[in-house]
Scaffold this motif. Structure first.
Motif, short mmCIF file in Angstrom:
data_model
loop_
_atom_site.label_atom_id
_atom_site.label_comp_id
_atom_site.label_asym_id
_atom_site.label_seq_id
_atom_site.Cartn_x
_atom_site.Cartn_y
_atom_site.Cartn_z
N PHE A 165 45.46 7.35 -91.02
CA PHE A 165 46.69 7.10 -90.28
C PHE A 165 47.70 6.31 -91.10
O PHE A 165 48.91 6.44 -90.88
N ALA A 166 47.23 5.51 -92.06
CA ALA A 166 48.18 4.83 -92.96
C ALA A 166 48.94 5.86 -93.79
O ALA A 166 50.16 5.79 -93.95
N ALA A 167 48.20 6.84 -94.33
CA ALA A 167 48.84 7.92 -95.08
C ALA A 167 49.79 8.71 -94.19
O ALA A 167 50.90 9.08 -94.61
N ARG A 168 49.38 8.96 -92.96
CA ARG A 168 50.21 9.74 -92.03
C ARG A 168 51.49 8.99 -91.68
O ARG A 168 52.56 9.60 -91.60
N ASP A 182 49.79 21.39 -94.08
CA ASP A 182 48.38 21.70 -94.26
C ASP A 182 47.57 20.53 -93.69
O ASP A 182 47.42 19.50 -94.32
N ARG A 183 47.08 20.71 -92.49
CA ARG A 183 46.37 19.71 -91.68
C ARG A 183 47.29 18.62 -91.15
O ARG A 183 48.28 18.26 -91.76
N GLU A 236 48.31 16.99 -95.57
CA GLU A 236 47.70 15.72 -95.18
C GLU A 236 46.21 15.73 -95.50
O GLU A 236 45.57 16.79 -95.42
N PRO A 237 45.64 14.56 -95.83
CA PRO A 237 46.41 13.36 -96.17
C PRO A 237 47.19 13.58 -97.45
O PRO A 237 46.76 14.32 -98.33
N GLY A 238 48.34 12.95 -97.55
CA GLY A 238 49.19 13.10 -98.72
C GLY A 238 50.61 13.41 -98.32
O GLY A 238 51.07 13.06 -97.25
N GLU A 247 49.65 10.19 -101.24
CA GLU A 247 48.73 10.91 -102.14
C GLU A 247 47.73 9.94 -102.77
O GLU A 247 46.58 10.29 -103.03
N LYS A 248 48.15 8.71 -103.01
CA LYS A 248 47.22 7.71 -103.55
C LYS A 248 46.16 7.37 -102.51
O LYS A 248 44.99 7.17 -102.85
N ILE A 249 46.56 7.32 -101.25
CA ILE A 249 45.58 7.09 -100.18
C ILE A 249 44.64 8.28 -100.08
O ILE A 249 43.44 8.11 -99.84
#
Length: 219
Positions: free
Chosen positions: A79-82, A103-104, A47-49, A55-57
């Motif tokens: 949080f959108a990515a999450r 990872d995070r 994260e993010p990803g 991944e784009k975020i």
């Protein structure tokens, strides 16, 4: 652990946390191999990803822009990515009984956007509840290091991203934020001194992780 609708799952959710230059990339590979020796083939993500959209975020979050990125904008992007990551990858894996090593995760949000940026912890907690429901990591390995040492290490790894360009005082606040999280939940956190030689760091991770997970150190 529950994923949704109070449905119990047999999977375990592990996270790896820490500031810049603590050796997360190296040690997440070490933990993955350590678990494989125990017969546990876990899903490794970050994260993010973690998904194509997330991944784009991530790229938006880490890249420099012609206009300043607002602190609240940054938080909402995280949080959108999450939300996408959880829906598409983490929750399905846990529901299927798989182990997930990330990872995070949200501890990083409290450390970076909360302590680092100074955003209200209650706002972060509200988003945490909205996006995650009751889902929380079962165990978190926190690699801890003096930020000055960590930044010096990170500086040897290529062009710095938008976060890595922050001042030392920012990362000192991030470290304090992580330490406060660990102090508040000592049963979940394994705090590892990442300033030690790598072999010693990994010996400590192996000893404490296997003990905490009630796993034998034998294959």
């Amino acid at each position: 652990m529950t994923v949704s609708n109070n449905t119990p799952v047999s999977g375990r959710f592990l996270t790896l946390e820490g500031g810049e230059g603590v050796g997360k990339s190296t040690n997440i590979q070490f933990i993955t191999q350590l678990l494989k020796k125990q017969g546990i083939d876990c899903l490794v993500t970050r994260e993010p990803g973690g998904t194509e959209l997330a991944e784009k975020i991530r790229e938006l979050l880490l890249s420099d822009h012609s206009e300043p990125v607002g602190e609240l904008t940054e938080l909402l992007l995280v949080f959108a990515a999450r939300a996408q990551h959880l829906q598409q990858k983490i929750k399905p894996a846990l529901a299927a009984g798989k182990w997930v090593l990330c990872d995070r995760f949200t501890d990083a949000t409290f450390a970076y956007q909360g302590a680092g940026r100074g955003l209200n912890r209650d706002v972060i907690a509200a988003l945490e509840a909205l996006v995650q429901g009751e889902l929380r990591p079962d165990l978190t390995v926190l690699l801890d290091i003096d930020p000055a040492i960590g930044l010096a290490r990170a500086g040897q790894c290529g062009t710095p991203d938008r976060f890595e360009k922050e001042k030392l005082t920012f990362f000192e606040r991030v470290r304090k934020g992580y330490q406060e999280r660990a102090d508040a939940e000592p049963g979940r956190f394994l705090v590892i001194d990442a300033s030690a030689p790598l072999s010693e760091v990994q010996e400590e991770i192996e000893r404490r992780l296997l003990l905490s997970l009630n796993l034998s150190d034998q294959p």
